[in-house]
Design an enzyme around this catalytic site. Sequence first.
Site, PDB file in Angstrom:
ATOM      1  N   GLU A  77       0.836  -1.196   0.000  1.00 54.49           N
ATOM      2  CA  GLU A  77       0.000   0.000   0.000  1.00 54.49           C
ATOM      3  C   GLU A  77       0.878   1.257   0.000  1.00 54.49           C
ATOM      4  OE1 GLU A  77      -3.451   1.845   3.007  1.00 54.49           O
ATOM      5  OE2 GLU A  77      -2.159   0.176   3.633  1.00 54.49           O
ATOM      6  N   CYS A 109      -5.698  -2.773   2.277  1.00 50.60           N
ATOM      7  CA  CYS A 109      -5.481  -2.898   3.725  1.00 50.60           C
ATOM      8  C   CYS A 109      -6.764  -3.012   4.549  1.00 50.60           C
ATOM      9  CB  CYS A 109      -4.626  -1.739   4.208  1.00 50.60           C
ATOM     10  SG  CYS A 109      -3.817  -2.088   5.810  1.00 50.60           S
ATOM     11  N   LYS A 158      -9.036   3.164  -1.987  1.00 47.06           N
ATOM     12  CA  LYS A 158      -9.345   2.482  -0.734  1.00 47.06           C
ATOM     13  C   LYS A 158     -10.716   2.917  -0.242  1.00 47.06           C
ATOM     14  CE  LYS A 158      -7.088   1.511   3.744  1.00 47.06           C
ATOM     15  NZ  LYS A 158      -5.835   1.741   4.498  1.00 47.06           N
TER      16      LYS A 158
END
Length: 664
Positions: free
Chosen positions: A52, A177, A121
Amino acid sequence: MRFDNLYSHDFARVAVGVPQCRVADPAFNAEKTIALLRQAAADGVAVMAFPELGLSAYSCDDLFHQRALLDGCEAALAQVLAATQTLPLVAIVGMPLRVEQRLFNCAVVLLRGRILGVVPKTFLPNYSEFYEARQFGSGEEATVDSVTLLGQQVPFGSRQVFSAEDMPLLRLHVEICEDVWTPIPPSSFAALAGATVLVNLSASNIVVGKAAYRRQLVSQQSARCLAAYVYSSAGAGESTTDLAWDGQALICENGELLAESERFVRDSHVVTADVDLERLARERMRQTSFGDSVRLHAAAVGAFRQVPFELGLDRDRPLALHRRVERFPYVPADLGRRDERCQEVYNIQVQGLTQRLASSGIGKLVVGISGGLDSTHALLVAARAMDALGLPRTHIIGVTMPGFATGERTREQARRLMAAVGCEAREIDIRPSCAQMLRDIGHPHREDQPVYDVTFENVQAGERTSHLFRLANLAGGMVLGTGDLSELALGWCTYGVGDHMSHYNVNASVPKTLIQHLVRWVAETGQLGAGTDTQVLHDILDTEISPELVPGALQSTEAVVGPYALQDFNLFYTLRHGYAPSKIAFLARHAWGEAYAPAEIKRVLRIFLQRFFKGSQFKRSCVPNAPKVGSGGSLSPRGDWRAPSDSEAAVWLADLDRIPDERA
């Protein structure tokens, strides 16, 4: 197409790169990323994920709002994009990206100089040590579904599935994540939309216990989604102002950990694994609840955009598996897990038998004891069942029935075994009744002119069965079956007799290779009780498998049907996964190496296909009740296997014949 190329059998080599990084140094990070990409491409990798925000480093904090850093990240992306022009793999890199006056934490999907899409994200952690909402917006807040990046107009959004047109089972979804740490991760819906490889670009600092939790989290998500899950973490170079980083990379498939990187490594490194896409697709097809979930969540599934691409696979290149394939799929290689498996199977068999005895009100068992492997294990289960019911083992009537070809070794082993178990032991010489039967039906066999045909053999098997059932009537007991899963698969049992028919069979879903380990486990762990002489069990394990029906040279079962080690391998991948013979041969060649020549693997597989698919299903259509012991399957028509008794084997044999003789 080469049959020694993993992509020809619907495997996909995936990788996670954990590059050494520098905080806020995009050019350096791009250089390290490109080096790992080239390394992976040389190894035949199709999909590669990076951490990430890997181009900037994750721990930049408020530096993310500096224009110089953001411009540097786009320049770094241009470097990586240019490097991918000659690399036949999908690269997924992390970076901060400005979109419509907002900043997003993004994964950028690259292939051969083309940006396939950008995934922002969705869930931003803003608790404990995380402050992402300070710098970034959630992808759900985006007002556009495409962006212009490095001169390319590309899809933007979290609901994208990237589909390889030249490998239809390879369909990718990317999340970042925290997305997988939520109650319903975006990847769950992506899997319902058809994604088979779920990729997570994570940074994830390390604290005590977190590595094990990550491993469990990723494994369970891959299991729930019937998918592969590829997970990255940030490694050396991230800021240690307040945190530490271990660079844990994980690759899981349907709940199984395929690969994990070494943690706390200073240098850049790659971890790879070969994902079995066909296995995932077949599990989704088999488990009807997966399809029900697709229907239930149709609106969410329909929101996903399909992004096609061509990977450009080279199927003419020899490419062996980077994956462990167990030689004995029914038997764990790890000794601890093997003991655990044996205990579990043994307990299942005992529980099934005790319940049948209790529910029927029958307190006695009749077991034919040959001195061979299967009847030995059936007797061991019977002994433990009597112990569990609080009944004496003398309620088991063990009967050895020597025939025309019974060897002294097996006859003596049968006697010793019954003595060790402590059951009632009987011996019935079946030769007189068999001779009478041969005369009655007009068989030409005479002592001075022997005729050893199938009738001669089956008369002996039939007489043994008749004695067992009538003895059970006399004793008020039930006949315990001994035939195993391997024999049933190969049709290596005589219809209606002892290795096929009984009142209850504890071995019917246990393959031969597992029975061997079960008998050894009983001997080594004292399951028969303290002070019991278990040497007879080791002697039985060392005995050649034979029906002992024809006088003269020893009849070798494996000389006729092939080695059980290979046949159980063939059975597992046919019954459990439905693979084509060419793929089974490819897996067998990888698993067994030089132990079996390619020609032998092909020969034995041909025997299996001919016996399994044509000629023996009628025996499997009427088998006694028996407990299913494992997910490897059973052949009961009431359980895992329903098939016509008059089908053909032609399509399976034709697929096998596609394999060149020099390569199995």
